[in-house]
Design a protein around this motif. Structure first.
Motif, PDB file in Angstrom:
ATOM      1  N   PHE A 190       6.166  -8.453 -21.546  1.00 59.00           N
ATOM      2  CA  PHE A 190       5.539  -7.259 -22.104  1.00 59.00           C
ATOM      3  C   PHE A 190       5.588  -6.156 -21.066  1.00 59.00           C
ATOM      4  N   HIS A 191       6.081  -4.973 -21.475  1.00 57.69           N
ATOM      5  CA  HIS A 191       6.117  -3.803 -20.614  1.00 57.69           C
ATOM      6  C   HIS A 191       6.799  -4.157 -19.291  1.00 57.69           C
TER       7      HIS A 191
ATOM      8  N   TYR B 135       4.373   4.133 -30.361  1.00 59.51           N
ATOM      9  CA  TYR B 135       4.096   2.725 -30.096  1.00 59.51           C
ATOM     10  C   TYR B 135       4.591   2.198 -28.749  1.00 59.51           C
TER      11      TYR B 135
ATOM     12  N   TRP C  15      -5.009  -5.322 -23.545  1.00 54.05           N
ATOM     13  CA  TRP C  15      -3.860  -4.497 -23.171  1.00 54.05           C
ATOM     14  C   TRP C  15      -3.699  -3.349 -24.172  1.00 54.05           C
TER      15      TRP C  15
ATOM     16  N   ASN D 194      -7.070  -2.315 -27.418  1.00 58.74           N
ATOM     17  CA  ASN D 194      -5.632  -2.344 -27.643  1.00 58.74           C
ATOM     18  C   ASN D 194      -5.123  -1.082 -28.321  1.00 58.74           C
TER      19      ASN D 194
ATOM     20  N   ARG E 105       2.277   2.597 -23.662  1.00 56.67           N
ATOM     21  CA  ARG E 105       2.027   1.427 -22.817  1.00 56.67           C
ATOM     22  C   ARG E 105       2.021   1.781 -21.335  1.00 56.67           C
TER      23      ARG E 105
ATOM     24  N   TRP F  17       6.808  -7.120 -29.765  1.00 57.07           N
ATOM     25  CA  TRP F  17       6.581  -5.894 -28.997  1.00 57.07           C
ATOM     26  C   TRP F  17       7.600  -4.792 -29.299  1.00 57.07           C
TER      27      TRP F  17
ATOM     28  N   THR G 287       0.547  -4.139 -16.355  1.00 58.55           N
ATOM     29  CA  THR G 287      -0.362  -4.048 -17.510  1.00 58.55           C
ATOM     30  C   THR G 287      -1.788  -4.027 -16.960  1.00 58.55           C
TER      31      THR G 287
ATOM     32  N   HIS H 237      -1.584  -1.265 -26.455  1.00 58.53           N
ATOM     33  CA  HIS H 237      -0.299  -1.272 -27.168  1.00 58.53           C
ATOM     34  C   HIS H 237      -0.524  -0.807 -28.604  1.00 58.53           C
TER      35      HIS H 237
END
Length: 507
Positions: free
Chosen positions: A26-27, A305, A288, A238, A309, A92, A351, A290
């Protein structure tokens, strides 16, 4: 406040795996986080050397991977071997190059000296795919997947002991979400195939504090499972990134262990508390950020979207609130050491992680130093404590309600190897010093008291304010060591406001 400690009243021995961590695709957790081939800061295998050293400093005992929600559309075969197939991550909504896969993950675990803990795809995956992954990792030469691992350069099996069937498959946000009945059946058949492949595995499966879900799971799978997995993020932001302030974070510390209590009760009622332990394998104060991706209406543009992040990277948001909350939860995990055998802070890098990376270096956020304190200075034998005249304070929660919470959280520990005591003492007060008086029975030995004249050291984590944080060129939160002299009966120790402290007495 008087703290009564008796070394003979032992709650249990905590497992070092409660100080575990988690990393997901993620990210920037993987790419640009722990793994950055081509960077002058990376080693010959593409791993950031500064991150590896930071992870080794806090002795990461177990690292959960690859998800998280990512895993529910992840097919491990596409990320091993010479030819890697990029995938579109439907969770994601980004393309993953699959250059970091099982072999790289095992290499990471070996570099930092931790146990691997693999979470399998129970969303779009199958029991056979999960068991094939076990074959790839754990069988010596039997089967095409074991031979494929050998062909890929790893002659010896990886011996991955810990495996999770699924992530949060109870949730509508999860790819391949399941009903309670379907989940029990899927886990049973997956566990059957995985243990037939390697009976030495220890399996867990996704759960939550829901009676119907857990009863279906345990009725179907109790003979296969050694763990039950739960997650919690208290400040669920989130979609909004609306951070709770310091007082609101302290409100979250009231009944902080409710999930553990509820799962303990269910396991006890089903007479499984001696067989199955809790793996609290995702947790953090804050969810997180997102937006517009785990919702029915999806964001249409990357501005909606994806790009938001990056706001997870704002280091000024990771303050003493995060540190104090994290310490309170670690105290709770220790006090429940008889039933909680593993926990995984989510995530470890970027994150909401305790390590932040950038092209020129890294930042150790306030939460990193909490793990440093607990891993390197606290004991492993958890002792019962009793606080006389415990101080209390009132804070406002996010709904504006007044919540009473204890001002001070105390955990007392001894050492299975060596002598001495170590206390974790947390002062939640935003602006007031709190004093604790230590009452420790000291048996006479040869005319002297056992703890009298022993050295007392104090390791403190605090900041100039509750909003103190660390960033590039800005170091406001760090551990300070103080010599408090020698122990004496009813010794008084002052705790700074919004501070996390480890007090060591003796060896």
């Amino acid at each position: 406040m008087k703290v009564h400690i008796n070394e003979k009243r032992v709650l249990g021995k905590r497992d070092k795996m409660i100080y575990g961590h988690f990393i997901e695709h993620f990210h920037r957790q993987i790419y640009g986080g722990v793994y950055e081939p081509g960077s002058p800061m990376s080693d010959e295998d593409g791993f950031r050397q500064d991150v590896l050293e930071a992870m080794k400093k806090i002795k990461v005992p177990v690292l959960r991977w690859p998800g998280g929600c990512f895993v529910s559309s992840y097919h491990w075969r596409e990320a091993v071997g010479q030819k890697r197939t990029p995938m579109f991550d439907k969770s994601w909504r980004v393309e993953d190059p699959n250059t970091f896969g099982t072999d790289e993950y095992i290499k990471l675990c070996r570099k930092i000296g931790c146990e691997p803990y693999i979470c399998t795809n129970a969303g779009t995956g199958t029991p056979e795919e999960m068991s094939d992954w076990v074959e790839y990792c754990n069988l010596e030469t039997e089967g095409k997947y074991a031979r494929w691992r050998i062909e890929n350069g790893s002659g010896k099996p990886y011996k991955v002991k810990y495996w999770s069937i699924g992530n949060e498959n109870y949730g509508s946000w999860e790819i391949g979400a399941k009903s309670a009945v379907a989940w029990g059946e899927l886990v049973r058949e997956s566990a059957k195939m995985m243990t037939h492949t390697d009976p030495g595995t220890e399996l867990t499966a996704a759960a939550l504090t829901d009676l119907e879900w857990n009863i279906n799971l345990l009725k179907n799978c109790k003979d296969y499972l050694r763990w039950i997995s739960i997650h919690e993020y208290w400040d669920g932001i989130n979609q909004t990134n609306d951070y709770a302030d310091y007082g609101q974070c302290m409100a979250y510390t009231k009944d902080i262990g409710h999930s553990i209590d509820e799962i303990r009760g269910l396991l006890t009622a089903m007479k499984l508390e001696k067989k199955i332990k809790i793996a609290f394998d995702e947790w953090n104060l804050r969810g997180w950020y997102h937006p517009n991706v785990h919702t029915i209406r999806q964001g249409l543009t990357k501005e909606e979207y994806l790009y938001p992040r990056d706001e997870n990277d704002d280091n000024s948001k990771y303050t003493m609130a995060d540190a104090v909350f994290t310490a309170c939860f670690l105290n709770t995990l220790n006090r429940n050491c008889d039933i909680v055998g593993m926990a995984n802070y989510a995530p470890i890098v970027n994150t909401r992680g305790c390590i932040y990376t950038c092209p020129d270096g890294m930042v150790l956020r306030s939460t990193y130093f909490v793990f440093d304190l607990y891993v390197n200075y606290l004991g492993d034998i958890v002792l019962d404590t009793w606080c006389e005249d415990a101080a209390a304070m009132e804070v406002k929660n996010k709904q504006g309600d007044t919540v009473p919470v204890d001002s001070v959280d105390i955990l007392a520990t001894g050492f299975s190897e060596g002598k001495g005591l170590a206390l974790a003492a947390i002062n939640k007060e935003a602006g007031e010093v709190r004093s604790i008086t230590l009452s420790i029975p000291c048996e006479e030995k040869d005319g002297t008291m056992s703890y009298l004249a022993n050295k007392v050291s104090m390791y403190s984590l605090s900041g100039s304010s509750t909003e103190s944080y660390n960033d590039i060129g800005h170091m406001d939160v760090k551990i300070e060591e103080r010599d408090l002299g020698h122990f004496h009966a009813d010794m008084v120790i002052n705790l700074k406001p919004h501070s996390v402290n480890i007090i060591r007495i003796g060896d």
